[in-house]
Scaffold this motif. Structure first.
Motif, short mmCIF file in Angstrom:
data_model
loop_
_atom_site.label_atom_id
_atom_site.label_comp_id
_atom_site.label_asym_id
_atom_site.label_seq_id
_atom_site.Cartn_x
_atom_site.Cartn_y
_atom_site.Cartn_z
N MET A 180 1.20 -0.15 -17.39
CA MET A 180 0.43 -1.39 -17.23
C MET A 180 0.29 -1.80 -15.78
SD MET A 180 1.16 -3.91 -20.47
CE MET A 180 2.92 -3.66 -20.68
N GLU A 181 1.17 -1.27 -14.91
CA GLU A 181 1.03 -1.56 -13.49
C GLU A 181 1.68 -0.48 -12.66
OE1 GLU A 181 2.42 -4.66 -9.99
OE2 GLU A 181 2.80 -5.19 -12.09
N LYS A 182 0.99 -0.08 -11.59
CA LYS A 182 1.54 0.76 -10.53
C LYS A 182 1.05 0.16 -9.22
CE LYS A 182 1.26 5.03 -13.28
NZ LYS A 182 0.58 6.37 -13.36
N SER A 183 1.97 -0.45 -8.48
CA SER A 183 1.59 -1.16 -7.26
C SER A 183 2.49 -0.78 -6.12
CB SER A 183 1.66 -2.69 -7.46
OG SER A 183 0.75 -3.12 -8.43
N ILE A 184 1.93 -0.77 -4.92
CA ILE A 184 2.73 -0.56 -3.71
C ILE A 184 2.18 -1.47 -2.62
CG2 ILE A 184 1.32 1.37 -2.91
CD1 ILE A 184 4.00 2.58 -1.82
N ARG A 185 3.10 -2.03 -1.85
CA ARG A 185 2.75 -2.92 -0.74
C ARG A 185 3.50 -2.43 0.50
NH1 ARG A 185 -0.27 -7.17 1.70
NH2 ARG A 185 1.11 -8.43 2.99
N VAL A 186 2.76 -2.21 1.59
CA VAL A 186 3.34 -1.82 2.87
C VAL A 186 2.98 -2.89 3.88
CG1 VAL A 186 3.45 -0.07 4.67
CG2 VAL A 186 3.15 0.62 2.28
N GLN A 187 3.98 -3.37 4.59
CA GLN A 187 3.77 -4.50 5.49
C GLN A 187 4.63 -4.31 6.74
OE1 GLN A 187 3.83 -8.56 3.75
NE2 GLN A 187 5.48 -8.99 5.21
#
Length: 673
Positions: A180-187
């Motif tokens: 239902m979700e595959k997320s990645i955040r790079v900051q």
């Protein structure tokens, strides 16, 4: 009388409960959080009005990877979801273009925001936010048109300088079961003595929502989302700073799920759904009492909404696209007019330019026909205003009052009817009175007048909207609201409580009126007009109590009752009574929060509700879901786990077009370096 007795009892709190707060006992409700509901900074306790705050979004275990999901369960906010890629907050019974959303003080609402539920809040990446403020029942005097139900302010992180050059970064990954979700955040960012920079990118792939019990996979409801944000801060002198920022959202193939399920569509989606915002902010302080603090913002925002639709068994594919370019500028200055008298005043201007088109493609013949878009192409919308808000304190008493003049110049270039021009105006004010029996309690009364000017969506819509065919309407007036509120807040020792009662009178509401005997392609025809008066009253309650140093319990409930005075029937889409109750444990690096979200049945239906195929016959059933959130910090790593809907209940928030997720697990891992 019962309310008066209750308030008197709260004033006479036993001394044992009046202990000083300690950091180990403070919670989100107990903390004296600084907020900006009325364009000046003050504590949440002393604010004359009902304000909710969600803080530290980038570091907390808040559920959900969309901004609408983060708001779900917040006191006074009821979230309707037409599809997974949407999410429209109801505040005091109103939603859509009757509530106002701002990002870093800049209007997200533009002149094509639709009446009723919409998906625009979902075009804000929650991973780019630091906090959210919800001002229930107010905002028109401070921020202008659309704030009939209230105002939602979204804030990105505040950048800080450092005496020595420092670099930092963060990587966040989230996964929801059943894909239902595959997320990645790079900051990442850098801090220097006079310069701070931060940039981030979020990539998300949402699969189909798997509902509870017997619902199963709801296909199609998944979509992709790529977001980017950049923010910089430069110190140009000891008292002056410049902030530059850019953010963009690009969502592709966002299905409108209920259209497939209920309306016999082979294709119905938003593609693309884009938004970008760039702004420059100059802020500083002076030694002059009349302008002790000055803030100037100039912004440029674009929005593109593409819509593709095709009925089952038909060869015609409809492709629509609406593009909005918005230029904005505002100047605000804060004044110290006396020892106990402060003010916040300013001017603001927003200008929208609309591009709207439609192409019908006959896939069998390979031919294309260009037609009028949903809105008149080339239309323009100018919004300009002057405002002033004042605060006066005398011992335990406080008075807030303000005035706003708002003017509009609306030009629609209809290819069939020619050029239409109107210039509506609005003049609104607010006044509030508060008495603080002690430093930790506040009782207040307030009157907030509000308005919503007719926009391009009200005036220029031509075509299918929901399950209706709409015609343009060019003689509309602003909607008006008069919100009366009384409330009580207390923050003392190990417990906190807030209670608000409100009554909102709504006049000249712009509503869709059915054209008798008219149909186009078998669809009933409607046109908008200022024909309705309505009332909404209700109550909001929230409380929390620390059981021990590590355990706290919290609860909230919201009740709204809406009535159309004109039609003598329930007001459309009023949420049922709803709330949450939870228990939180926090010690060292571990936070554990079991929580129940619930809503009662909504059987009070208007004629529009009864004809809405998203609402079951007889009304929306009651529901409750149980979740457990856990957060564990270990050195540079942070693990977030949420077990959602433990009992696998089938549920749908009132008016939604898709059921909520069933039993599922969300896992997030964050690395800070």
């Amino acid at each position: 009388m019962k309310i008066v007795i209750l308030l008197i009892l709260f004033f006479w709190i036993p001394p044992a409960l009046r202990a000083q707060d300690s950091d180990s006992l403070r919670t989100e409700l107990l903390k004296q959080v600084n907020i900006t509901a009325n364009r000046h900074t003050e504590s949440s306790l002393s604010t004359i009005g009902s304000v909710g705050i969600i803080k530290n979004l980038s570091n907390s275990s808040q559920p959900g990877s969309t901004t609408p999901d983060v708001l779900m369960g917040t006191t006074g906010v009821f979230m309707q979801k037409t599809t997974q890629g949407g999410g429209s907050p109801f505040i005091r019974g109103l939603t859509g273009n009757q509530t106002l959303t701002l990002i870093d003080g800049i209007r997200l609402n533009n002149s094509t925001f639709r009446y009723g539920p919409n998906q625009y809040l979902n075009t804000v990446d929650p991973f780019s936010l630091d906090r959210i403020e919800i001002y229930r029942g107010g905002g028109s005097v401070a921020y202008g048109t659309d704030a009939l139900g209230g105002t939602i302010q979204l804030f990105t992180p505040t950048l800080a300088y450092a005496s020595k050059t420092q670099a930092y970064g963060k990587v966040l990954a989230r996964y929801g079961t059943s894909d239902m979700e595959k997320s990645i955040r790079v900051q990442g960012g850098i801090q220097r003595e006079r310069l701070a920079l931060q940039a981030g990118i979020s990539v998300k792939k949402f699969g189909d929502v798997v509902g509870g019990d017997t619902t199963g996979r709801q296909t199609p409801s998944g979509y992709t989302d790529i977001d980017f944000d950049l923010k910089g801060k430069l110190k140009i002198s000891e008292n002056w700073n410049v902030i530059l920022a850019h953010q963009s959202v690009n969502q592709r193939h966002v299905p409108v799920f209920y259209r497939y399920q209920l309306d016999q569509y082979a294709l119905n989606e938003f593609d693309p759904q884009k938004r970008s915002l760039s702004y420059a902010r100059l802020e500083g302080s002076t030694t002059k009492n009349l302008w002790s603090k000055i803030t100037f913002i100039t912004s440029y925002q674009t929005s593109q909404e593409g819509r593709n639709s095709q009925k089952i068994g038909e060869n015609s594919l409809r492709k629509e696209s609406d593009g909005i370019k918005t230029w904005g500028s505002s100047l605000n200055f804060q004044s110290q007019l006396g020892k106990n008298w402060t003010a916040s005043s300013g001017v603001e201007v927003y200008y929208d330019k609309i591009n709207s088109k439609r192409i019908d493609i006959n896939q069998a013949e390979g031919s294309e026909i260009s037609k009028r878009g949903l809105y008149p192409d080339g239309s323009a919308y100018l919004n300009y205003a002057l405002y002033t808000l004042h605060q006066y304190r005398l011992n335990r008493w406080k008075v807030d009052y303000g005035l706003r003049y708002n003017g509009f110049h609306i030009k629609l270039n209809d290819r069939d009817l020619g050029t239409i021009k109107i210039s509506p105006k609005a003049f609104v004010g607010n006044i509030g009175l508060a008495y603080q029996p002690s430093s930790f309690s506040n009782i207040y009364l307030s009157l907030n007048t509000g308005f919503r000017a007719p926009n391009i969506d009200d005036m220029g819509t031509l075509g299918i909207v929901d399950f209706r065919y709409e015609l343009p309407a060019y003689d509309l007036r602003p909607e008006r609201s008069y919100n009366f509120e009384m409330g009580y807040k207390i923050r003392s020792g190990s417990w906190a409580m807030g209670l608000a009662l409100f009554q909102n009178y709504l006049n000249d509401l712009i509503t869709r009126e059915k054209v008798p005997g008219e149909q186009i392609n078998g669809v009933d025809v409607y046109i908008k007009s200022n024909t309705e008066k309505a009332q909404i009253r209700g109550a909001e309650f929230e409380a929390e109590y620390h059981l021990t140093e590590y355990w706290r319990i919290y609860t909230s409930a919201t009740y709204s009752y809406g009535k159309s005075v004109s039609n003598q029937e329930p007001l459309r889409r009023i949420p049922p009574v709803n709330g949450r109750v939870g228990l939180s444990f926090h010690r060292n690096q571990l936070t554990l929060t079991p929580e129940m979200l619930w809503a009662g049945a909504q059987k009070r239906l208007s004629a529009g509700d009864k004809s809405d195929n998203r609402i079951p016959e007889g009304g929306t059933p009651a529901w409750s879901i149980f979740n457990i959130r856990a957060l564990y910090d270990w050195k540079i790593l942070s693990l977030q786990v949420q077990a959602h809907n433990l009992f696998n209940a089938d549920y749908r928030t009132h008016g939604s077009g898709i059921n909520g997720p069933g039993r599922s697990l969300w896992i997030g891992l964050t690395a800070n370096f």
